[in-house]
Motif scaffolding. Structure first.
Motif, PDB file in Angstrom:
ATOM      1  N   THR A 197       1.747  10.114  -4.924  1.00 38.43           N
ATOM      2  CA  THR A 197       2.041  11.260  -4.068  1.00 38.43           C
ATOM      3  C   THR A 197       3.053  12.156  -4.765  1.00 38.43           C
ATOM      4  O   THR A 197       4.107  11.680  -5.201  1.00 38.43           O
TER       5      THR A 197
ATOM      6  N   ASP B 219       0.830  -1.209   0.000  1.00 41.32           N
ATOM      7  CA  ASP B 219       0.000   0.000   0.000  1.00 41.32           C
ATOM      8  C   ASP B 219       0.869   1.265   0.000  1.00 41.32           C
ATOM      9  O   ASP B 219       0.547   2.251  -0.675  1.00 41.32           O
ATOM     10  N   LEU B 220       1.960   1.224   0.765  1.00 37.37           N
ATOM     11  CA  LEU B 220       2.871   2.367   0.782  1.00 37.37           C
ATOM     12  C   LEU B 220       3.532   2.554  -0.580  1.00 37.37           C
ATOM     13  O   LEU B 220       3.716   3.680  -1.049  1.00 37.37           O
TER      14      LEU B 220
ATOM     15  N   GLU C 252       5.822  14.726   1.786  1.00 40.63           N
ATOM     16  CA  GLU C 252       4.863  13.641   2.004  1.00 40.63           C
ATOM     17  C   GLU C 252       5.334  12.350   1.332  1.00 40.63           C
ATOM     18  O   GLU C 252       5.230  11.260   1.910  1.00 40.63           O
ATOM     19  N   ARG C 253       5.861  12.463   0.125  1.00 38.54           N
ATOM     20  CA  ARG C 253       6.378  11.272  -0.554  1.00 38.54           C
ATOM     21  C   ARG C 253       7.601  10.725   0.188  1.00 38.54           C
ATOM     22  O   ARG C 253       7.774   9.514   0.312  1.00 38.54           O
TER      23      ARG C 253
ATOM     24  N   ARG D 266       2.219   1.803  -3.457  1.00 36.53           N
ATOM     25  CA  ARG D 266       1.208   2.392  -4.344  1.00 36.53           C
ATOM     26  C   ARG D 266       0.963   3.863  -3.999  1.00 36.53           C
ATOM     27  O   ARG D 266       0.748   4.697  -4.882  1.00 36.53           O
ATOM     28  N   LYS D 267       1.002   4.185  -2.725  1.00 37.85           N
ATOM     29  CA  LYS D 267       0.814   5.576  -2.304  1.00 37.85           C
ATOM     30  C   LYS D 267       1.953   6.442  -2.826  1.00 37.85           C
ATOM     31  O   LYS D 267       1.740   7.582  -3.262  1.00 37.85           O
TER      32      LYS D 267
ATOM     33  N   VAL E 132       6.400   8.654   3.100  1.00 36.57           N
ATOM     34  CA  VAL E 132       5.888   7.351   2.651  1.00 36.57           C
ATOM     35  C   VAL E 132       7.037   6.376   2.468  1.00 36.57           C
ATOM     36  O   VAL E 132       7.006   5.230   2.956  1.00 36.57           O
TER      37      VAL E 132
END
Length: 511
Positions: free
Chosen positions: A452, A444-445, A457-458, A447-448, A461
Motif C-alpha cells: 500500500t 494479511d494486514l 490507506e497505509r 502484507r497489505k 492498515v
C-alpha cells in the motif's frame, strides 16, 4: 548534556543526496588519529551480512560494508554509495548510479557488477533479514549503473535497501571462498578488520581507500567485550575505555555527573518488550497474556527504571516511526481486579508456575524482571527469574527454549515494515520474534501494508494491525527509550543513529 525527553522526529519518504559539500563535517581541523575503545556487551561472531541480525554483529558489519542508500540520524533516507537514484512512476524500476572512484578496502574498484552480485547473493541466501520485495531482476547497465526491477510495487523497498544486510561486497567474494571472505571481509566501509576473536574483542583499522576524503579520523576502533554494566561504568570513569554502547540508564547520572565523561543520546527505533512463547501451554492462552498485561504497571516501571530517558510504549512501533499509534491505540492498562477477572477466564484460573528469561549483567533487565515477577504474584502467577549469559540467552530463545523473556525490538530501517515483518509474519525467519504467534488477519494486514502506498490507506492498515496486537498481546510493549551512550569528555563527532549504530568515521578526539 542529558536530555529529559524523547525526540519525536518521524521518518518520512524524504530522500537526500549526500553531496561533496556536506561531507566536510566538524573535526577536519581537530586532532586526527588515535584508538577509540568501545565497550559492548557481547562479541562479534560473524560478518556474513546476509545471515546476521543481532546488534553485536550488525554494528560491526556496517563498519565494513555499506549500502547504496542509508539513513541519517533524523531517519531520512540518503544516497550513500549511490550518488543518486531514480524510481519509475509505477514503482517497479529502481536505478542507482554509483559514486566516482569507489574502492574496496583492498584497493580494487567497486562496479555495478559487485552490486548485482551482492543483491543476488542476498536474494539467494534469504537469511535473517531477507529482501521481501518481489525482485525480478538486477542488472548492471554499465560500470556505474544498476537497475533493479520489481514484479510488484513494494513500498518499503528503498528503506529496506538502507539496511546493513544490503551492504555491497566484491563480486564472487573477490576470488575467495565464502568462508575465507567472511573471516577477513573486504568492503567499502570506513574500517577494515585487523584482529578478531569471535569470542572476545575486535579491532578495526581505518580504510585507507575510504570514499569520504580524510575519514575516518581515528586510526583504530576497538570493540571491547564488557558484559557487566557496572564494570563498563568503572572502566569509562577510569579512562580505560572511550565509550559504552548500551549505557545502563541507572548509570547515566554517574556519567553525566563526572567532569571527564558525558552522555550522547538520540531518539530510537527501540522498544523494550516482554515476549511470550505461545507454544508454552500457559501462554498459548490469550487470557493469560492479557491478565499479565493488566497486572503490570508499565507507567511506574518506566518511571522507576528509565530516569527520564523513555516513554511508556503502547504499541510495538517506536514513537519515531511513521504510523505508530502510541497515543491512540486502546492498550490494556494497569488494573489488578480486571487482571484477576481475565485470568479467571483462562484455563489456569488459580495461577501457575513459570519462568522469565533475561541476559545476565544487565541491571535494568533484572529490575524489570523483578517488577514483572511481583506483578504476576498479585494474580497467582509465580515467576522464577532465569538470568543467563548473553550467548546462552540468545541460543535458548532462538530454540524456543523459554516461557517468557525480556528483550528489545529495534527497527533496522526507517519503515514500520521493519518491525511488523519481524514480529507478525508467522512464516518469517524469526517466527514472530520467536513467539510463534500466528494470526492470519494480522499477517494479511502486514502484507497489505507492504504494497500500500504511503498515505492514509497505509496508516489505516497499520492502525488496525496495532490494535490486534494490543488486544492479543503476544508481546507486551514496556517502553520506548532513547539511545544512551556513555563517552569520555574529549570525544567529539559522535552521533547515535536511531537504530543504535554510530558513524564512527565522524568521531575524533578533542585536543
Amino acid at each position: 548534556m542529558r536530555k529529559h525527553h524523547i525526540l519525536t522526529a518521524v521518518a518520512a519518504a524524504t530522500v537526500f543526496s549526500l553531496g561533496a559539500s556536506t561531507l566536510a563535517l566538524a573535526g577536519e581541523e581537530s586532532t586526527s588519529g588515535g584508538t577509540f575503545t568501545y565497550a559492548r556487551s557481547d562479541s562479534t561472531t560473524s560478518f556474513d551480512l546476509h545471515q546476521e541480525i543481532t546488534e553485536n554483529n550488525a554494528f560491526a558489519i556496517d563498519k565494513v560494508f555499506e549500502s547504496l542508500v542509508t539513513f541519517d540520524n533524523d531517519g531520512n533516507i540518503i544516497d550513500w554509495l549511490a550518488e543518486d537514484h531514480k524510481i519509475s512512476d509505477d514503482g517497479l524500476i529502481y536505478t542507482f548510479t554509483l559514486r566516482d572512484g569507489l574502492k574496496f578496502s583492498d584497493g580494487t574498484d567497486v562496479t555495478a557488477e559487485d552490486v548485482k552480485f551482492s543483491i543476488e547473493r542476498h536474494l539467494e541466501v534469504g537469511g535473517s533479514l531477507p529482501i521481501e520485495a518481489d525482485v525480478k531482476s538486477v542488472e548492471a547497465v554499465d560500470e556505474k549503473t544498476v537497475e533493479i526491477t520489481l514484479g510488484t510495487a513494494y513500498t518499503p523497498f528503498l528503506s529496506e535497501l538502507a539496511n546493513f544486510s544490503n551492504g555491497i561486497i566484491p563480486k564472487d567474494f573477490g576470488g575467495k571462498t565464502e568462508e575465507e571472505f567472511f573471516k577477513n571481509p573486504v568492503g567499502t566501509g570506513p574500517f577494515a578488520v585487523s584482529e578478531w576473536d569471535p569470542s572476545g574483542d575486535l579491532t578495526f583499522v581505518k580504510n585507507e581507500y575510504y570514499w569520504q576524503e580524510g575519514k575516518p579520523y581515528i586510526d583504530e576502533l576497538v570493540y571491547k567485550v564488557v558484559d557487566d554494566d557496572n564494570q563498563a561504568l568503572n572502566q569509562l570513569l577510569a579512562g580505560e575505555i572511550d565509550g559504552i554502547e548500551d549505557l545502563s540508564l541507572s548509570n547515566a547520572s554517574n556519567v553525566d555527573g563526572n567532569a571527564d565523561t558525558k552522555t550522547a543520546t538520540s531518539f530510537s527505533y527501540n522498544v523494550e518488550e516482554l515476549f511470550f512463547n505461545t507454544l508454552d501451554e500457559h501462554f498459548s492462552d490469550e487470557h493469560v497474556r492479557r491478565a499479565l498485561a493488566m497486572a503490570i504497571d508499565r507507567e511506574s516501571l518506566t518511571k522507576a527504571l528509565t530516569f527520564g530517558y523513555a516513554e511508556i510504549a503502547n504499541t510495538v512501533l517506536p514513537r519515531a516511526l511513521l504510523y505508530q499509534t502510541n497515543d491512540t491505540v486502546n492498550a490494556l492498562s494497569y488494573d489488578i481486579d480486571a487482571a484477576k477477572e481475565e485470568l479467571a477466564q483462562s484455563a489456569y484460573p488459580d495461577g501457575f508456575d513459570t519462568t522469565i528469561s533475561i541476559a545476565s549483567g544487565n541491571n535494568t533487565r533484572l529490575q524489570e524482571a523483578q517488577i514483572i515477577q511481583a506483578a504476576g504474584a498479585q494474580i497467582g502467577i509465580n515467576i522464577e527469574i532465569n538470568a543467563q549469559e548473553i550467548s546462552t540467552f540468545r541460543s535458548d530463545f532462538r530454540d524456543l527454549n523459554f516461557s517468557m523473556m525480556i528483550n528489545s525490538a529495534t527497527a533496522d530501517y526507517p519503515d514500520a515494515n521493519s518491525i511488523f515483518a519481524f514480529q507478525v509474519d508467522p512464516d518469517g525467519w524469526s517466527k514472530c520474534y520467536w513467539t510463534s504467534y500466528n494470526n492470519e488477519t494480522a499477517a494479511d494486514l502486514m502484507r497489505k501494508g507492504q504494497v500500500t502506498p504511503d498515505g492514509d490507506e497505509r496508516a489505516a492498515v497499520y492502525e488496525e494491525l496495532q490494535q490486534i496486537l494490543a488486544d492479543e498481546v503476544p508481546y507486551i510493549p514496556l517502553y520506548n527509550s532513547e539511545n544512551v551512550v556513555g563517552l569520555r569528555d574529549n570525544v567529539e563527532g559522535f552521533t547515535v543513529l536511531p537504530n543504535g549504530s554510530v558513524h564512527f568515521e565522524d568521531v575524533y578526539f578533542e585536543e
